[in-house]
Write a protein that holds these residues in place. Structure first.
Motif, mmCIF file in Angstrom:
data_model
loop_
_atom_site.group_PDB
_atom_site.id
_atom_site.type_symbol
_atom_site.label_atom_id
_atom_site.label_comp_id
_atom_site.label_asym_id
_atom_site.label_seq_id
_atom_site.Cartn_x
_atom_site.Cartn_y
_atom_site.Cartn_z
ATOM 1 N N VAL A 204 20.796 45.535 57.148
ATOM 2 C CA VAL A 204 21.640 45.800 55.972
ATOM 3 C C VAL A 204 22.186 47.223 56.098
ATOM 4 N N PRO A 205 23.508 47.394 56.139
ATOM 5 C CA PRO A 205 24.068 48.709 56.471
ATOM 6 C C PRO A 205 23.574 49.873 55.619
ATOM 7 N N TYR A 206 23.525 49.716 54.294
ATOM 8 C CA TYR A 206 23.137 50.870 53.483
ATOM 9 C C TYR A 206 21.663 51.209 53.664
ATOM 10 N N GLU A 207 20.826 50.209 53.972
ATOM 11 C CA GLU A 207 19.418 50.487 54.251
ATOM 12 C C GLU A 207 19.275 51.169 55.608
ATOM 13 N N MET A 208 20.005 50.677 56.594
ATOM 14 C CA MET A 208 19.991 51.296 57.921
ATOM 15 C C MET A 208 20.432 52.747 57.840
ATOM 16 N N LYS A 209 21.515 53.015 57.108
ATOM 17 C CA LYS A 209 22.031 54.375 57.000
ATOM 18 C C LYS A 209 21.015 55.305 56.350
ATOM 19 N N TYR A 210 20.348 54.819 55.310
ATOM 20 C CA TYR A 210 19.342 55.641 54.642
ATOM 21 C C TYR A 210 18.245 56.050 55.623
ATOM 22 N N LEU A 211 17.752 55.093 56.396
ATOM 23 C CA LEU A 211 16.664 55.380 57.322
ATOM 24 C C LEU A 211 17.114 56.289 58.465
ATOM 25 N N VAL A 212 18.324 56.092 58.952
ATOM 26 C CA VAL A 212 18.829 56.972 60.014
ATOM 27 C C VAL A 212 18.917 58.407 59.513
ATOM 28 N N GLU A 213 19.504 58.592 58.348
ATOM 29 C CA GLU A 213 19.745 59.940 57.835
ATOM 30 C C GLU A 213 18.477 60.626 57.351
ATOM 31 N N ASN A 214 17.556 59.872 56.743
ATOM 32 C CA ASN A 214 16.405 60.480 56.091
ATOM 33 C C ASN A 214 15.104 60.396 56.875
ATOM 34 N N GLU A 215 15.031 59.516 57.853
ATOM 35 C CA GLU A 215 13.799 59.348 58.612
ATOM 36 C C GLU A 215 13.993 59.642 60.107
ATOM 37 N N ILE A 216 14.954 58.967 60.720
ATOM 38 C CA ILE A 216 15.074 59.051 62.181
ATOM 39 C C ILE A 216 15.615 60.399 62.641
ATOM 40 N N ILE A 217 16.751 60.826 62.093
ATOM 41 C CA ILE A 217 17.352 62.079 62.548
ATOM 42 C C ILE A 217 16.382 63.256 62.376
ATOM 43 N N PRO A 218 15.761 63.445 61.221
ATOM 44 C CA PRO A 218 14.800 64.556 61.098
ATOM 45 C C PRO A 218 13.641 64.458 62.085
ATOM 46 N N LYS A 219 13.168 63.243 62.340
ATOM 47 C CA LYS A 219 12.033 63.066 63.251
ATOM 48 C C LYS A 219 12.430 63.353 64.701
ATOM 49 N N VAL A 220 13.597 62.901 65.106
ATOM 50 C CA VAL A 220 14.066 63.166 66.472
ATOM 51 C C VAL A 220 14.304 64.658 66.669
ATOM 52 N N VAL A 221 14.931 65.296 65.687
ATOM 53 C CA VAL A 221 15.187 66.742 65.770
ATOM 54 C C VAL A 221 13.877 67.507 65.906
ATOM 55 N N LYS A 222 12.864 67.082 65.179
ATOM 56 C CA LYS A 222 11.574 67.772 65.195
ATOM 57 C C LYS A 222 10.817 67.567 66.505
ATOM 58 N N GLU A 223 10.890 66.377 67.073
ATOM 59 C CA GLU A 223 10.016 66.025 68.192
ATOM 60 C C GLU A 223 10.651 66.140 69.572
ATOM 61 N N TYR A 224 11.980 66.267 69.648
ATOM 62 C CA TYR A 224 12.633 66.271 70.957
ATOM 63 C C TYR A 224 13.541 67.484 71.113
ATOM 64 N N LYS A 225 13.554 68.036 72.318
ATOM 65 C CA LYS A 225 14.505 69.074 72.670
ATOM 66 C C LYS A 225 15.756 68.395 73.206
ATOM 67 N N ARG A 226 16.903 68.762 72.669
ATOM 68 C CA ARG A 226 18.139 68.066 73.021
ATOM 69 C C ARG A 226 19.224 69.067 73.414
ATOM 70 N N PRO A 227 20.165 68.657 74.261
ATOM 71 C CA PRO A 227 21.306 69.535 74.576
ATOM 72 C C PRO A 227 22.292 69.544 73.410
ATOM 73 N N TYR A 228 23.272 70.408 73.492
ATOM 74 C CA TYR A 228 24.361 70.401 72.518
ATOM 75 C C TYR A 228 25.472 69.494 73.032
ATOM 76 N N ILE A 229 26.011 68.685 72.139
ATOM 77 C CA ILE A 229 27.187 67.869 72.458
ATOM 78 C C ILE A 229 28.262 68.234 71.445
ATOM 79 N N ILE A 230 29.373 68.752 71.935
ATOM 80 C CA ILE A 230 30.440 69.222 71.051
ATOM 81 C C ILE A 230 31.725 68.461 71.362
ATOM 82 N N HIS A 231 32.356 67.958 70.319
ATOM 83 C CA HIS A 231 33.628 67.250 70.474
ATOM 84 C C HIS A 231 34.714 67.980 69.693
ATOM 85 N N LYS A 232 35.886 67.989 70.237
ATOM 86 C CA LYS A 232 37.067 68.470 69.526
ATOM 87 C C LYS A 232 38.205 67.519 69.850
#
Length: 417
Positions: free
Chosen positions: A153-181
């Motif tokens: 369900v899109p709105y449920e998926m979006k909630y979990l991505v924004e509030n659970e997954i992104i913070p957890k990935v940011v906390k646990e993994y070192k990532r490069p920068y990806i910049i678009h223009k």
């Protein structure tokens, strides 16, 4: 860091629904430096899911799975996760309490066993709590790969991505920068733009990539840089944009980071306190639909008249019948009158109007198929553009819509500077 997105559902494979989840997840992960390796859509089949998991194991860091987490028998993801991780389903009391409160407290009905089963999760998983639905997300790791399961369900998926997954990935993994223009160009096709910037494109450093994103009436040029030094990446991109502008200044109309033209126009109208209305014939309300799709559009978009038929132009917009008879319904005179009428009726600062023959056959006018007149009533004048966008019909409408919005964008800037 690499990820693969897997969507589960026969409804996607048979074309019954369009997979928008993958696009949202990909954009969200890209913002934090996670590279999307591939997107895969598979059937609601246990063996197919298991084979996909096995194939992806240790080839990427993250596998994001959406779909198959509902309460019905055809939702197989949780059981398949148990098979893949050699685990069993257990009741998560926190999830059960949430589901109970949602069903009995919010929906005011008795909870059923099917609802309670939403609280069953693999015993080894980290539960991602879904505050806007009943199906929790699941985070499980096997060897070098994390498998994350999300509801479809899109709105449920979006909630979990924004509030659970992104913070957890940011906390646990070192990532490069990806910049678009992204540079917006109008008026020339992809091949012509490519020829003009060939030498410039060949000079790009290895870490800077160029992508052509053509659509009716415009070509977007996306520069993407990946690395560990954010300031360096931003400076290099800016330098190459300056040198690109010197080559194709005549067709560059703006820049786009994450925003579409309708969002940019909305931001401009709100910033300068201006309003807009539309009177559409051949575009059939498509311009209005884009303007209204932006959250907060009611602050500046006052409405539209879709005057598709000639009699509607006369009866609703008040276009004189004699004007139509003299100049034809597809003409600069009629489209000007439509724009002024919409501006007057809805008391706006700007009004866009369109009339034309989108095809495949001629309508009420005598103009060639593909002919479109676009008018923009501004606070001080009416501007009219005549185009022939050829065929097919969809191309004519799309190009008319974006030409109209681009005309509006340029005139707003003229009137506020």
């Amino acid at each position: 860091m690499k990820a693969t997105i897997v969507t589960i559902g026969d409804e996607i494979l048979i074309g019954q629904i369009v997979d928008t989840n993958s696009a949202f997840i990909a954009k969200s992960l890209d913002r934090i430096g996670v590279e999307i390796n591939e997107m895969v859509s598979i059937s609601d089949d246990k063996n197919h899911i298991l084979d996909t998991f096995s194939t992806l194991q240790n080839t990427v860091d993250l596998v994001i799975v959406t779909g198959g987490l509902g309460p019905t028998k055809d939702d197989v993801t949780k059981k398949t996760f148990c098979d893949y991780f050699e685990d069993e389903l257990v009741v998560n009391q926190e999830v059960l309490a949430h589901v109970t409160q949602l069903i009995e407290g919010f929906y005011k009905r008795e909870i059923t066993q099917i609802n309670k089963d939403q609280a069953l999760v693999p015993s080894k998983c980290t539960v991602l709590h879904n505050q806007v639905g009943t199906a929790p997300g699941m985070w499980m790791k096997k060897e070098n790969t994390v498998f994350i399961s999300l509801p479809g369900v899109p709105y449920e998926m979006k909630y979990l991505v924004e509030n659970e997954i992104i913070p957890k990935v940011v906390k646990e993994y070192k990532r490069p920068y990806i910049i678009h223009k992204t540079i917006l160009t109008y008026g020339q096709g992809e091949s012509m733009v490519s020829e003009r910037i060939e030498n410039w494109e060949n000079s790009l450093p290895e870490f800077l990539k160029l992508a052509y994103l053509p659509s009716p009436g415009r070509v977007r040029l996306r520069l993407s840089a990946r690395g560990t030094n954010k300031e360096l990446l931003e400076n290099v991109i800016e330098e190459y944009i300056v040198s690109l502008d010197a080559i194709i200044h005549d067709i560059i109309v703006g820049f786009e980071d994450e925003e579409t033209i309708e969002v940019v126009i909305g931001q401009m109208l709100r910033k300068y306190g201006k309003t807009i209305a539309t009177a559409e014939s051949c575009t059939g309300g498509s311009i209005a639909a884009l303007l209204a799709s932006v959250p907060g559009a009611s602050h500046y978009f006052k409405g539209s008249v879709v005057s598709y038929a000639t009699e509607t132009k006369i009866a609703v917009l008040g276009i004189p019948e004699e004007l139509i008879q003299e100049y034809s319904v597809v003409s600069s005179e009629v489209v000007s009158a439509m724009a002024l009428s919409a501006k007057r009726l809805m008391k706006t600062d700007y009004a866009i109007a369109t009339t034309g023959n989108a095809g495949p056959t001629k309508g009420d006018g005598n103009a060639e198929i593909g002919s479109v007149f676009i008018a923009l009533a501004t606070p001080s004048e009416v501007i009219v553009e005549e185009h022939n966008f050829g065929q097919p019909r969809e191309k004519v409408i799309d190009r008319a819509v974006f030409k109209s919005l681009e005309l509006l964008r340029k005139e707003i800037l003229k009137n506020v500077l």
